[in-house]
Write a protein that holds these residues in place. Structure first.
Motif, PDB file in Angstrom:
ATOM      1  N   ALA A  42       0.833  -1.210   0.000  1.00 55.58           N
ATOM      2  CA  ALA A  42       0.000   0.000   0.000  1.00 55.58           C
ATOM      3  C   ALA A  42       0.860   1.249   0.000  1.00 55.58           C
ATOM      4  O   ALA A  42       0.559   2.239  -0.695  1.00 55.58           O
ATOM      5  N   GLU A  43       1.965   1.217   0.751  1.00 52.03           N
ATOM      6  CA  GLU A  43       2.867   2.372   0.784  1.00 52.03           C
ATOM      7  C   GLU A  43       3.558   2.560  -0.563  1.00 52.03           C
ATOM      8  O   GLU A  43       3.732   3.687  -1.037  1.00 52.03           O
ATOM      9  N   ILE A  44       3.943   1.444  -1.190  1.00 48.64           N
ATOM     10  CA  ILE A  44       4.569   1.517  -2.511  1.00 48.64           C
ATOM     11  C   ILE A  44       3.582   2.084  -3.530  1.00 48.64           C
ATOM     12  O   ILE A  44       3.923   2.962  -4.330  1.00 48.64           O
ATOM     13  N   ASP A  45       2.332   1.593  -3.500  1.00 43.96           N
ATOM     14  CA  ASP A  45       1.318   2.081  -4.438  1.00 43.96           C
ATOM     15  C   ASP A  45       1.065   3.575  -4.245  1.00 43.96           C
ATOM     16  O   ASP A  45       0.942   4.324  -5.222  1.00 43.96           O
ATOM     17  N   GLN A  46       0.983   4.004  -3.001  1.00 42.23           N
ATOM     18  CA  GLN A  46       0.746   5.423  -2.731  1.00 42.23           C
ATOM     19  C   GLN A  46       1.915   6.270  -3.200  1.00 42.23           C
ATOM     20  O   GLN A  46       1.732   7.362  -3.753  1.00 42.23           O
ATOM     21  N   THR A  47       3.126   5.760  -2.993  1.00 40.95           N
ATOM     22  CA  THR A  47       4.320   6.500  -3.431  1.00 40.95           C
ATOM     23  C   THR A  47       4.342   6.639  -4.949  1.00 40.95           C
ATOM     24  O   THR A  47       4.662   7.708  -5.474  1.00 40.95           O
ATOM     25  N   TRP A  48       3.988   5.558  -5.658  1.00 41.08           N
ATOM     26  CA  TRP A  48       3.909   5.639  -7.119  1.00 41.08           C
ATOM     27  C   TRP A  48       2.888   6.675  -7.554  1.00 41.08           C
ATOM     28  O   TRP A  48       3.115   7.436  -8.497  1.00 41.08           O
ATOM     29  N   GLU A  49       1.754   6.705  -6.884  1.00 42.47           N
ATOM     30  CA  GLU A  49       0.685   7.622  -7.267  1.00 42.47           C
ATOM     31  C   GLU A  49       1.059   9.088  -7.013  1.00 42.47           C
ATOM     32  O   GLU A  49       0.598   9.974  -7.724  1.00 42.47           O
ATOM     33  N   GLY A 210      12.568  21.999 -46.135  1.00 42.55           N
ATOM     34  CA  GLY A 210      13.964  22.160 -46.550  1.00 42.55           C
ATOM     35  C   GLY A 210      14.943  21.995 -45.406  1.00 42.55           C
ATOM     36  O   GLY A 210      16.145  21.996 -45.623  1.00 42.55           O
ATOM     37  N   VAL A 211      14.454  21.862 -44.199  1.00 38.61           N
ATOM     38  CA  VAL A 211      15.328  21.731 -43.045  1.00 38.61           C
ATOM     39  C   VAL A 211      15.185  20.325 -42.496  1.00 38.61           C
ATOM     40  O   VAL A 211      14.075  19.837 -42.278  1.00 38.61           O
ATOM     41  N   SER A 212      16.303  19.648 -42.269  1.00 36.39           N
ATOM     42  CA  SER A 212      16.250  18.250 -41.852  1.00 36.39           C
ATOM     43  C   SER A 212      15.793  18.097 -40.416  1.00 36.39           C
ATOM     44  O   SER A 212      15.244  17.067 -40.037  1.00 36.39           O
ATOM     45  N   GLY A 213      16.014  19.077 -39.597  1.00 31.02           N
ATOM     46  CA  GLY A 213      15.629  18.952 -38.194  1.00 31.02           C
ATOM     47  C   GLY A 213      15.642  20.294 -37.516  1.00 31.02           C
ATOM     48  O   GLY A 213      16.128  21.290 -38.064  1.00 31.02           O
ATOM     49  N   TYR A 214      15.129  20.329 -36.327  1.00 31.63           N
ATOM     50  CA  TYR A 214      15.067  21.561 -35.572  1.00 31.63           C
ATOM     51  C   TYR A 214      16.070  21.510 -34.436  1.00 31.63           C
ATOM     52  O   TYR A 214      16.212  20.489 -33.760  1.00 31.63           O
ATOM     53  N   SER A 215      16.716  22.620 -34.214  1.00 27.92           N
ATOM     54  CA  SER A 215      17.674  22.716 -33.134  1.00 27.92           C
ATOM     55  C   SER A 215      16.931  23.046 -31.852  1.00 27.92           C
ATOM     56  O   SER A 215      16.438  24.155 -31.677  1.00 27.92           O
ATOM     57  N   ALA A 216      16.810  22.065 -30.976  1.00 26.84           N
ATOM     58  CA  ALA A 216      16.046  22.236 -29.749  1.00 26.84           C
ATOM     59  C   ALA A 216      16.979  22.493 -28.571  1.00 26.84           C
ATOM     60  O   ALA A 216      18.065  21.918 -28.482  1.00 26.84           O
ATOM     61  N   SER A 217      16.563  23.360 -27.700  1.00 31.26           N
ATOM     62  CA  SER A 217      17.346  23.641 -26.500  1.00 31.26           C
ATOM     63  C   SER A 217      16.651  23.133 -25.248  1.00 31.26           C
ATOM     64  O   SER A 217      17.297  22.900 -24.227  1.00 31.26           O
ATOM     65  N   VAL A 218      15.344  22.977 -25.314  1.00 24.85           N
ATOM     66  CA  VAL A 218      14.578  22.488 -24.166  1.00 24.85           C
ATOM     67  C   VAL A 218      13.523  21.510 -24.656  1.00 24.85           C
ATOM     68  O   VAL A 218      12.800  21.793 -25.606  1.00 24.85           O
ATOM     69  N   LEU A 219      13.466  20.348 -24.023  1.00 24.65           N
ATOM     70  CA  LEU A 219      12.361  19.422 -24.242  1.00 24.65           C
ATOM     71  C   LEU A 219      12.191  18.653 -22.934  1.00 24.65           C
ATOM     72  O   LEU A 219      12.987  17.774 -22.608  1.00 24.65           O
ATOM     73  N   THR A 220      11.191  19.007 -22.190  1.00 29.33           N
ATOM     74  CA  THR A 220      10.913  18.346 -20.921  1.00 29.33           C
ATOM     75  C   THR A 220       9.432  18.021 -20.830  1.00 29.33           C
ATOM     76  O   THR A 220       8.602  18.685 -21.449  1.00 29.33           O
ATOM     77  N   PHE A 221       9.121  16.999 -20.081  1.00 33.37           N
ATOM     78  CA  PHE A 221       7.723  16.710 -19.788  1.00 33.37           C
ATOM     79  C   PHE A 221       7.636  15.900 -18.502  1.00 33.37           C
ATOM     80  O   PHE A 221       8.595  15.243 -18.090  1.00 33.37           O
ATOM     81  N   THR A 222       6.489  15.988 -17.870  1.00 30.29           N
ATOM     82  CA  THR A 222       6.203  15.268 -16.634  1.00 30.29           C
ATOM     83  C   THR A 222       5.173  14.191 -16.933  1.00 30.29           C
ATOM     84  O   THR A 222       4.159  14.453 -17.571  1.00 30.29           O
ATOM     85  N   LEU A 223       5.447  12.973 -16.476  1.00 30.67           N
ATOM     86  CA  LEU A 223       4.527  11.868 -16.741  1.00 30.67           C
ATOM     87  C   LEU A 223       3.222  12.043 -15.976  1.00 30.67           C
ATOM     88  O   LEU A 223       3.196  12.601 -14.878  1.00 30.67           O
ATOM     89  N   LYS A 224       2.152  11.563 -16.580  1.00 31.89           N
ATOM     90  CA  LYS A 224       0.904  11.434 -15.838  1.00 31.89           C
ATOM     91  C   LYS A 224       1.133  10.442 -14.698  1.00 31.89           C
ATOM     92  O   LYS A 224       1.887   9.493 -14.829  1.00 31.89           O
TER      93      LYS A 224
END
Length: 391
Positions: A42-49, A210-224
């Motif tokens: 139960a503690e593990i499940d709560q921590t995951w949540e 005409g551009v093969s890719g984009y130069s990214a400096s930031v890409l972050t996300f938080t999981l649901k």
């Protein structure tokens, strides 16, 4: 008569006490350890949540730059994973794109002539796509279905537009124009940043062939939160999207990170405690019944002489069997019943395996009955002779 039948057990009270203690240990420890396993889980499940899992992409090991390159198809695959609560992407607008207003017209409405925007229209800036842009850049109304953007007051002044106005988006690599609505003008947006709606982002990228890719400096996300347990699987998917499917190319072109150390620091002790609890629960449930059986066997073997004496005195096999085994059976049942009542009194009832306890109690009765019955069927002289030989 009752006293006579109890005497064999009373004479060997130490071994029968060991039987009682072993059966009690099996019954009580099983329920207690099961409760610990349930509590830990139960503690593990709560921590995951409640845990926050943050992903971040950065330059791969083949690059010394502070930026990294992504193709639009890769970006779309990342977005389509749909596993995030927030998504922030910042990348440099390629040189072949411009945003122009009536201040810098590129279409002659009378003749329909298209001219390239003046050099000052190609403003160096970063295109930002975020799932919740208002959290970072101030209040921004919900994006509509059209191509929209939010810009800083300085950029709005430069283009001569305001919130609710429109800019024309120009792509040099694939000649085309699209009307872009200014959804918000916020002071919290940097002057070199254009916050793009998903539709604008898609259009912009699709028209920049005409551009093969984009130069990214930031890409972050938080999981649901519901995706937290799948972070290792998602990590593998992201690696295959931004690098190659080969495990040797992990983090080669684009590095993929998540707060693994923080997660291990929190989950490691909990999972270790759970593994220990599960191990000891299985160990006690597996070993203790055999300890009980072994002690019961020793205790019943100690009744062999009693069986032989009663048979020689003329008692029938059935009478000897019930006279000796029934008191032992009652004692065995008490050895399981009293600890079971203690388990219920301690509130451990929901964690006890009553079926398993009943099966082991039945097995104990069968074991002692079988050995006692064998003694009653054997020649009593042989039983006494073996007893004398042992002495």
């Amino acid at each position: 008569m009752i006293r006579q039948n109890l005497l064999p057990i009373l004479r060997k009270w130490k071994i029968w006490l060991a039987v009682f203690l072993a059966a009690a240990a099996f019954t009580v420890s099983g329920a207690w350890l099961s409760r610990e396993v349930a509590r830990n889980q139960a503690e593990i499940d709560q921590t995951w949540e409640e845990m926050t899992v943050n992903f971040r992409l950065g330059p791969g090991r083949k690059s010394l730059s502070s930026t990294f390159t992504l193709k639009f198809a890769q970006i779309r695959k990342l977005i389509e994973l749909d596993c995030y609560e927030s998504f922030d992407l910042e990348m440099t607008v390629p040189r072949g794109a411009a945003f122009v207003s009536d201040k810098h017209p590129v279409i002659d409405l009378e003749t329909g002539t298209v001219t390239e925007p003046p050099p000052e229209s190609f403003v160096p800036c970063s295109l930002v796509w975020a799932a919740s842009p208002g959290d970072k850049y101030g209040p921004i109304p919900k994006w509509g279905e059209s191509r929209e953007m939010a810009i800083s007051p300085a950029l709005a002044e430069y283009f001569g537009v305001e919130a609710g106005g429109f800019l024309t988006m120009y792509s040099r690599n694939k000649i085309g124009f699209t009307t872009t609505k200014i959804t918000a003008v916020n002071a919290e947006i940097p002057d070199d940043v254009i916050v793009a709606s998903p539709d604008l982002f898609s259009f912009f990228s699709a028209n920049d062939q005409g551009v093969s890719g984009y130069s990214a400096s930031v890409l972050t996300f938080t999981l649901k939160k519901e995706e937290n347990r799948n972070m290792a699987e998602l990590y593998d998917k992201i690696q295959k999207i931004v690098n190659t499917p080969s495990p040797y190319d992990r983090n080669k072109f684009v590095s993929v990170y998540y707060n693994e150390g923080e997660i291990d620091g929190v989950m490691g002790p909990l999972q270790n405690a759970q593994r220990s609890a599960v191990f000891f629960e299985k160990l006690f449930r597996t070993v203790l019944p055999f300890v009980v059986y072994a002690l019961e066997l020793i205790a019943v073997l100690g009744l062999a002489n009693e069986c032989g004496v009663r048979r020689l005195l003329g008692d029938g096999a059935g009478a000897v069997f019930f006279g000796i085994w029934l008191p032992a059976a009652v004692f065995i049942l008490i050895s399981y019943l009293l600890p079971s009542l203690a388990v219920l009194a301690a509130g451990l009832g929901p964690y006890a395996s009553w079926t398993t306890t009943a099966l082991h109690a039945a097995a104990s009765l069968v074991l002692t009955a079988a050995v006692t019955g064998l003694f009653c069927l054997l020649n009593p002289l042989n039983l006494l002779k073996e007893r004398n030989d042992e002495q």
